[in-house]
Scaffold this motif. Structure first.
Motif, PDB file in Angstrom:
ATOM      1  N   PHE A 166       9.834   2.801  -4.573  1.00  0.00           N
ATOM      2  CA  PHE A 166       8.576   2.122  -4.897  1.00  0.00           C
ATOM      3  C   PHE A 166       8.811   0.635  -5.123  1.00  0.00           C
ATOM      4  O   PHE A 166       8.011  -0.206  -4.683  1.00  0.00           O
ATOM      5  N   ALA A 167       9.891   0.288  -5.803  1.00  0.00           N
ATOM      6  CA  ALA A 167      10.172  -1.116  -6.107  1.00  0.00           C
ATOM      7  C   ALA A 167      10.417  -1.911  -4.825  1.00  0.00           C
ATOM      8  O   ALA A 167       9.896  -3.028  -4.659  1.00  0.00           O
ATOM      9  N   GLU A 168      11.198  -1.352  -3.912  1.00  0.00           N
ATOM     10  CA  GLU A 168      11.481  -2.048  -2.655  1.00  0.00           C
ATOM     11  C   GLU A 168      10.196  -2.195  -1.820  1.00  0.00           C
ATOM     12  O   GLU A 168       9.927  -3.277  -1.270  1.00  0.00           O
ATOM     13  N   ALA A 169       9.441  -1.121  -1.731  1.00  0.00           N
ATOM     14  CA  ALA A 169       8.215  -1.165  -0.945  1.00  0.00           C
ATOM     15  C   ALA A 169       7.206  -2.130  -1.561  1.00  0.00           C
ATOM     16  O   ALA A 169       6.530  -2.878  -0.849  1.00  0.00           O
ATOM     17  N   ASP A 170       7.114  -2.123  -2.887  1.00  0.00           N
ATOM     18  CA  ASP A 170       6.167  -3.020  -3.555  1.00  0.00           C
ATOM     19  C   ASP A 170       6.560  -4.477  -3.366  1.00  0.00           C
ATOM     20  O   ASP A 170       5.696  -5.348  -3.181  1.00  0.00           O
ATOM     21  N   ALA A 171       7.856  -4.757  -3.380  1.00  0.00           N
ATOM     22  CA  ALA A 171       8.317  -6.131  -3.176  1.00  0.00           C
ATOM     23  C   ALA A 171       7.955  -6.611  -1.774  1.00  0.00           C
ATOM     24  O   ALA A 171       7.501  -7.754  -1.581  1.00  0.00           O
ATOM     25  N   GLN A 172       8.145  -5.765  -0.775  1.00  0.00           N
ATOM     26  CA  GLN A 172       7.793  -6.149   0.596  1.00  0.00           C
ATOM     27  C   GLN A 172       6.283  -6.296   0.760  1.00  0.00           C
ATOM     28  O   GLN A 172       5.804  -7.182   1.476  1.00  0.00           O
ATOM     29  N   ALA A 173       5.540  -5.435   0.075  1.00  0.00           N
ATOM     30  CA  ALA A 173       4.087  -5.538   0.150  1.00  0.00           C
ATOM     31  C   ALA A 173       3.598  -6.844  -0.479  1.00  0.00           C
ATOM     32  O   ALA A 173       2.704  -7.513   0.057  1.00  0.00           O
ATOM     33  N   GLN A 174       4.200  -7.221  -1.617  1.00  0.00           N
ATOM     34  CA  GLN A 174       3.811  -8.466  -2.267  1.00  0.00           C
ATOM     35  C   GLN A 174       4.148  -9.665  -1.385  1.00  0.00           C
ATOM     36  O   GLN A 174       3.368 -10.621  -1.277  1.00  0.00           O
ATOM     37  N   ALA A 175       5.325  -9.619  -0.744  1.00  0.00           N
ATOM     38  CA  ALA A 175       5.711 -10.715   0.140  1.00  0.00           C
ATOM     39  C   ALA A 175       4.748 -10.813   1.325  1.00  0.00           C
ATOM     40  O   ALA A 175       4.364 -11.920   1.739  1.00  0.00           O
ATOM     41  N   TYR A 176       4.339  -9.658   1.861  1.00  0.00           N
ATOM     42  CA  TYR A 176       3.393  -9.652   2.975  1.00  0.00           C
ATOM     43  C   TYR A 176       2.044 -10.203   2.523  1.00  0.00           C
ATOM     44  O   TYR A 176       1.386 -10.955   3.256  1.00  0.00           O
ATOM     45  N   ARG A 177       1.638  -9.844   1.304  1.00  0.00           N
ATOM     46  CA  ARG A 177       0.357 -10.306   0.767  1.00  0.00           C
ATOM     47  C   ARG A 177       0.343 -11.830   0.633  1.00  0.00           C
ATOM     48  O   ARG A 177      -0.642 -12.489   0.975  1.00  0.00           O
ATOM     49  N   VAL A 178       1.439 -12.398   0.148  1.00  0.00           N
ATOM     50  CA  VAL A 178       1.528 -13.848  -0.002  1.00  0.00           C
ATOM     51  C   VAL A 178       1.566 -14.542   1.363  1.00  0.00           C
ATOM     52  O   VAL A 178       0.917 -15.570   1.577  1.00  0.00           O
ATOM     53  N   GLU A 179       2.321 -13.961   2.305  1.00  0.00           N
ATOM     54  CA  GLU A 179       2.474 -14.572   3.621  1.00  0.00           C
ATOM     55  C   GLU A 179       1.154 -14.674   4.360  1.00  0.00           C
ATOM     56  O   GLU A 179       0.894 -15.652   5.076  1.00  0.00           O
ATOM     57  N   HIS A 180       0.279 -13.679   4.211  1.00  0.00           N
ATOM     58  CA  HIS A 180      -0.981 -13.643   4.958  1.00  0.00           C
ATOM     59  C   HIS A 180      -2.194 -14.026   4.106  1.00  0.00           C
ATOM     60  O   HIS A 180      -3.339 -13.826   4.529  1.00  0.00           O
ATOM     61  N   GLY A 181      -1.953 -14.558   2.908  1.00  0.00           N
ATOM     62  CA  GLY A 181      -3.054 -15.053   2.091  1.00  0.00           C
ATOM     63  C   GLY A 181      -3.883 -13.985   1.419  1.00  0.00           C
ATOM     64  O   GLY A 181      -4.984 -14.282   0.930  1.00  0.00           O
ATOM     65  N   LEU A 182      -3.378 -12.758   1.363  1.00  0.00           N
ATOM     66  CA  LEU A 182      -4.145 -11.686   0.728  1.00  0.00           C
ATOM     67  C   LEU A 182      -4.092 -11.754  -0.790  1.00  0.00           C
ATOM     68  O   LEU A 182      -4.832 -11.022  -1.469  1.00  0.00           O
ATOM     69  N   ASP A 183      -3.225 -12.621  -1.327  1.00  0.00           N
ATOM     70  CA  ASP A 183      -3.117 -12.779  -2.770  1.00  0.00           C
ATOM     71  C   ASP A 183      -4.138 -13.768  -3.316  1.00  0.00           C
ATOM     72  O   ASP A 183      -4.314 -13.870  -4.535  1.00  0.00           O
ATOM     73  N   LYS A 184      -4.814 -14.484  -2.440  1.00  0.00           N
ATOM     74  CA  LYS A 184      -5.772 -15.497  -2.880  1.00  0.00           C
ATOM     75  C   LYS A 184      -7.067 -14.831  -3.352  1.00  0.00           C
ATOM     76  O   LYS A 184      -7.393 -13.705  -2.943  1.00  0.00           O
ATOM     77  N   PRO A 185      -7.849 -15.508  -4.198  1.00  0.00           N
ATOM     78  CA  PRO A 185      -9.147 -14.953  -4.631  1.00  0.00           C
ATOM     79  C   PRO A 185     -10.063 -14.701  -3.436  1.00  0.00           C
ATOM     80  O   PRO A 185      -9.967 -15.369  -2.399  1.00  0.00           O
ATOM     81  N   LEU A 186     -10.970 -13.747  -3.606  1.00  0.00           N
ATOM     82  CA  LEU A 186     -11.858 -13.372  -2.508  1.00  0.00           C
ATOM     83  C   LEU A 186     -12.709 -14.539  -1.995  1.00  0.00           C
ATOM     84  O   LEU A 186     -12.890 -14.671  -0.772  1.00  0.00           O
ATOM     85  N   PRO A 187     -13.240 -15.399  -2.880  1.00  0.00           N
ATOM     86  CA  PRO A 187     -14.002 -16.544  -2.343  1.00  0.00           C
ATOM     87  C   PRO A 187     -13.163 -17.437  -1.431  1.00  0.00           C
ATOM     88  O   PRO A 187     -13.661 -17.940  -0.420  1.00  0.00           O
ATOM     89  N   VAL A 188     -11.892 -17.628  -1.782  1.00  0.00           N
ATOM     90  CA  VAL A 188     -11.012 -18.458  -0.953  1.00  0.00           C
ATOM     91  C   VAL A 188     -10.745 -17.765   0.377  1.00  0.00           C
ATOM     92  O   VAL A 188     -10.765 -18.399   1.444  1.00  0.00           O
ATOM     93  N   GLN A 189     -10.528 -16.452   0.356  1.00  0.00           N
ATOM     94  CA  GLN A 189     -10.312 -15.719   1.607  1.00  0.00           C
ATOM     95  C   GLN A 189     -11.545 -15.809   2.505  1.00  0.00           C
ATOM     96  O   GLN A 189     -11.434 -15.988   3.728  1.00  0.00           O
ATOM     97  N   TYR A 190     -12.726 -15.689   1.899  1.00  0.00           N
ATOM     98  CA  TYR A 190     -13.949 -15.772   2.689  1.00  0.00           C
ATOM     99  C   TYR A 190     -14.122 -17.155   3.300  1.00  0.00           C
ATOM    100  O   TYR A 190     -14.443 -17.285   4.497  1.00  0.00           O
ATOM    101  N   LEU A 191     -13.895 -18.192   2.509  1.00  0.00           N
ATOM    102  CA  LEU A 191     -14.057 -19.551   3.011  1.00  0.00           C
ATOM    103  C   LEU A 191     -13.050 -19.851   4.113  1.00  0.00           C
ATOM    104  O   LEU A 191     -13.371 -20.525   5.102  1.00  0.00           O
ATOM    105  N   ASN A 192     -11.834 -19.352   3.973  1.00  0.00           N
ATOM    106  CA  ASN A 192     -10.842 -19.545   5.030  1.00  0.00           C
ATOM    107  C   ASN A 192     -11.264 -18.850   6.319  1.00  0.00           C
ATOM    108  O   ASN A 192     -11.110 -19.389   7.423  1.00  0.00           O
ATOM    109  N   TRP A 193     -11.803 -17.640   6.161  1.00  0.00           N
ATOM    110  CA  TRP A 193     -12.219 -16.871   7.336  1.00  0.00           C
ATOM    111  C   TRP A 193     -13.418 -17.515   8.026  1.00  0.00           C
ATOM    112  O   TRP A 193     -13.383 -17.768   9.236  1.00  0.00           O
ATOM    113  N   ILE A 194     -14.469 -17.826   7.265  1.00  0.00           N
ATOM    114  CA  ILE A 194     -15.670 -18.402   7.869  1.00  0.00           C
ATOM    115  C   ILE A 194     -15.409 -19.817   8.346  1.00  0.00           C
ATOM    116  O   ILE A 194     -15.980 -20.267   9.354  1.00  0.00           O
TER     117      ILE A 194
END
Length: 335
Positions: free
Chosen positions: A50-78
């Protein structure tokens, strides 16, 4: 006419903006994202802790901007859509969303347009036939067909046809547009026939509901129109029955059906989506379901925006057709 069209297009822009915001918020409402899907895949199939998988998931989230607040994700997308025509990147398909849409949307629109044309032509024809033969066995039969088309769910009809094809007729090629020998072959009459053999259930099911609605509305409107005073006047002038119906009654009875064109394309699209999911055809339906299941938010949001845009475009087309059909509307629009 041009002024009317430009006004409708301008009024559609804020509607699309609001729809994009609501769509993005609803899609993001369920807990979890694509990084959570990656974590579960690493644990269940990759054997990671779980620890290894969670670390990779967190890294993926940061790399693709999924860690940002939803308003920021929406503004980036639109913002990417408005400034660069960039609808984002599909995390599941590992390609730009525009490519995913470009691969599946034309097939879906073509199927929906074919269903729309068949439903309109057959529905209006049967509606005229039923109205001019009121209370006969023809009228009763067509009314029963319309009732079934309006009440039986399309996914249920799809399941029944799949069962019959697979278990009763031993059809194995379900879930594709072509047989293997025609997959990369150039277009020919044999390839077209093969395409029809694969997509006819989807076309038939999606057409059935639209046909039933068109037939039911056309029958009711035409019956009302045939009792109008100007129709009686036309008969008194010595016009034949067919001339009275086709030249005077039918054009006026078509008005509600013309307005229905504003929602018919999304209706046909949803009909195609429902049946394509059952038949696993590579169109919009399975892509929406698959992207929602894994949290590929940009694919889901883009497809939902496309469906919203078709509703707006359909309403604009319906208004233009009504202006061309009814001189009173045209005179009001010019005034």
């Amino acid at each position: 006419m041009l002024r009317f069209l430009l006004t409708r297009i301008a009024s559609a822009i804020p509607v699309l903006a609001i729809l994009s915001l609501v769509t993005f918020a609803i899609i993001q409402a369920p807990p979890g994202d694509y990084a959570d899907y990656i974590r579960s895949q690493l644990i269940n199939q990759g054997g990671a802790s779980f620890a290894e998988a969670d670390a990779q998931a967190q890294a993926y989230r940061v790399e693709h901007g999924l860690d940002k607040p939803l308003p920021v994700q929406y503004l980036n997308w639109i913002g990417g859509i408005v400034t660069r025509g960039d609808f984002g990147y599909s995390l599941y398909y590992n390609k730009p969303v525009a490519e995913v849409v470009g691969e599946r949307l034309p097939r879906t629109l073509l199927l929906a347009l074919v269903c729309h044309l068949l439903a309109s032509v057959l529905g209006i024809t049967f509606g005229i036939w039923a109205a001019t033969r009121q209370y006969t066995w023809t009228d009763s039969t067509l009314s029963a067909i319309a009732f079934l088309g309006m009440t039986v769910p399309r996914f249920l009809m799809a399941l029944i046809i799949v069962y019959l094809l697979v278990f009763q007729f031993n059809v194995s090629e379900i879930g594709s547009f072509f047989s293997p020998q025609y997959g990369g072959a150039p277009w020919s009459w044999a390839k077209f026939v093969d395409l029809v053999k694969h997509v006819w259930p989807v076309v038939a099911i999606a057409t059935f509901g639209g046909l039933a609605y068109n037939m039911r509305v056309m029958r009711g409107n035409l019956l009302d129109t045939l009792n109008a005073q100007y129709v009686e006047t036309a008969k008194a002038k010595g016009l034949t029955g067919s001339a009275v119906v086709m030249r005077h009654a039918v054009p006026n009875a078509l008005h509600p059906l013309v307005m229905y064109q504003g929602v018919v394309l999304p209706y046909m699209l949803t009909g195609e989506i429902e049946t394509a999911i059952i038949f696993a055809l590579p169109t919009v339906g399975p892509a929406i379901v698959g992207s929602m299941a894994v949290g590929d938010v940009y694919v889901t949001a883009t497809f939902m925006m496309v469906l919203s845009a078709t509703l707006i475009v359909g309403n604009i087309i319906a208004d233009m057709l009504l202006v061309l059909l009814d001189p009173r509307v045209r005179q009001f629009g010019e005034g």
